[in-house]
Scaffold this motif. Structure first.
Motif, PDB file in Angstrom:
ATOM      1  N   SER A  29      14.401  16.104  41.279  1.00  0.00           N
ATOM      2  CA  SER A  29      13.223  15.703  40.513  1.00  0.00           C
ATOM      3  C   SER A  29      13.617  15.136  39.154  1.00  0.00           C
ATOM      4  O   SER A  29      13.048  14.152  38.697  1.00  0.00           O
ATOM      5  CB  SER A  29      12.246  16.870  40.354  1.00  0.00           C
ATOM      6  N   ALA A  32      14.947  11.644  39.769  1.00  0.00           N
ATOM      7  CA  ALA A  32      13.855  10.706  40.073  1.00  0.00           C
ATOM      8  C   ALA A  32      12.977  10.456  38.854  1.00  0.00           C
ATOM      9  O   ALA A  32      12.641   9.303  38.548  1.00  0.00           O
ATOM     10  CB  ALA A  32      13.014  11.243  41.229  1.00  0.00           C
ATOM     11  N   PHE A  33      12.597  11.506  38.134  1.00  0.00           N
ATOM     12  CA  PHE A  33      11.757  11.321  36.950  1.00  0.00           C
ATOM     13  C   PHE A  33      12.484  10.510  35.886  1.00  0.00           C
ATOM     14  O   PHE A  33      11.864   9.791  35.115  1.00  0.00           O
ATOM     15  CB  PHE A  33      11.316  12.661  36.366  1.00  0.00           C
ATOM     16  N   GLY A  82       3.111  16.609  49.140  1.00  0.00           N
ATOM     17  CA  GLY A  82       4.102  15.936  48.319  1.00  0.00           C
ATOM     18  C   GLY A  82       3.673  15.829  46.868  1.00  0.00           C
ATOM     19  O   GLY A  82       4.469  16.034  45.944  1.00  0.00           O
ATOM     20  N   CYS A  83       2.409  15.530  46.653  1.00  0.00           N
ATOM     21  CA  CYS A  83       1.882  15.457  45.283  1.00  0.00           C
ATOM     22  C   CYS A  83       1.921  16.824  44.610  1.00  0.00           C
ATOM     23  O   CYS A  83       2.284  16.937  43.430  1.00  0.00           O
ATOM     24  CB  CYS A  83       0.462  14.904  45.279  1.00  0.00           C
ATOM     25  N   VAL A  85       4.021  19.206  45.261  1.00  0.00           N
ATOM     26  CA  VAL A  85       5.425  19.467  44.946  1.00  0.00           C
ATOM     27  C   VAL A  85       5.799  18.772  43.644  1.00  0.00           C
ATOM     28  O   VAL A  85       6.476  19.354  42.788  1.00  0.00           O
ATOM     29  CB  VAL A  85       6.354  19.022  46.107  1.00  0.00           C
ATOM     30  N   GLY A  86       5.351  17.533  43.469  1.00  0.00           N
ATOM     31  CA  GLY A  86       5.616  16.814  42.220  1.00  0.00           C
ATOM     32  C   GLY A  86       5.031  17.520  41.010  1.00  0.00           C
ATOM     33  O   GLY A  86       5.683  17.647  39.972  1.00  0.00           O
ATOM     34  N   VAL A  87       3.812  18.011  41.146  1.00  0.00           N
ATOM     35  CA  VAL A  87       3.178  18.757  40.048  1.00  0.00           C
ATOM     36  C   VAL A  87       3.959  20.038  39.772  1.00  0.00           C
ATOM     37  O   VAL A  87       4.235  20.385  38.618  1.00  0.00           O
ATOM     38  CB  VAL A  87       1.701  19.074  40.388  1.00  0.00           C
ATOM     39  N   THR A  89       7.142  20.711  40.390  1.00  0.00           N
ATOM     40  CA  THR A  89       8.448  20.474  39.766  1.00  0.00           C
ATOM     41  C   THR A  89       8.297  20.126  38.292  1.00  0.00           C
ATOM     42  O   THR A  89       9.138  20.488  37.476  1.00  0.00           O
ATOM     43  CB  THR A  89       9.237  19.360  40.481  1.00  0.00           C
ATOM     44  N   SER A  90       7.212  19.463  37.957  1.00  0.00           N
ATOM     45  CA  SER A  90       6.955  19.165  36.552  1.00  0.00           C
ATOM     46  C   SER A  90       6.636  20.442  35.783  1.00  0.00           C
ATOM     47  O   SER A  90       7.172  20.680  34.698  1.00  0.00           O
ATOM     48  CB  SER A  90       5.801  18.171  36.450  1.00  0.00           C
ATOM     49  N   CYS A  95      13.303  21.394  40.208  1.00  0.00           N
ATOM     50  CA  CYS A  95      12.973  21.573  41.617  1.00  0.00           C
ATOM     51  C   CYS A  95      13.935  22.555  42.273  1.00  0.00           C
ATOM     52  O   CYS A  95      14.817  23.110  41.624  1.00  0.00           O
ATOM     53  CB  CYS A  95      13.022  20.217  42.333  1.00  0.00           C
TER      54      CYS A  95
END
Length: 137
Positions: A29, A32-33, A82-83, A85-87, A89-90, A95
């Motif tokens: 993450s 990617a970020f 998936g969304c 998971v993104g939230v 990890t933020s 992650c």
């Protein structure tokens, strides 16, 4: 079991090599970020690492075609997951790869707390989905 052991060893080797050769943590993450941050000048290795992940998955499907991806999950549910998971990890500042593989390997207490939280959340989610909602996956 052999594939899991082989895959885990390859992940560990990749994380170790990235740290030794590039001085970077293999937190997917974060990698990617980091691409979204236009002020960074380290885009090339991030793109190469992420493309390598995708290529490795494609190569694995070619080498072991008897293990195709599961198709029975609704696409919308996968997008929502998936969304989330993104939230997550933020919110968790990392992650499972960053905390679980790299952080635990560096004996980070923060990563240990994150991994315990990930695992408890996963156990609760599986219980709710399989036993309360009734989904079979």
């Amino acid at each position: 079991m052999l594939y899991g052991l082989l895959g885990g060893g390859m992940i560990g080797l990749a994380a170790t090599l990235l740290l030794w050769l590039n001085g970077r943590i293999a937190g997917i993450s974060g990698i990617a970020f980091g691409l979204a941050d236009r002020a960074r000048s380290d885009t090339a290795w991030r793109v190469a690492f992420l493309l390598g992940l995708i290529a490795a998955g494609g190569l694995a499907l070619q080498l072991w075609p008897h293990a195709p991806p599961r198709e029975e999950f609704p696409r919308l549910l996968l997008i929502v997951a998936g969304c989330l998971v993104g939230v997550g990890t933020s919110m968790g500042a990392g992650c499972t790869s960053g905390h679980g593989v790299c952080g635990l390997g560096r004996l980070s207490r923060r990563s240990l707390a994150a991994v315990v939280t990930f695992m408890i959340t996963a156990f609760i989610t599986v219980f709710v989905v399989r036993h309360l909602v009734g989904a079979s996956a």
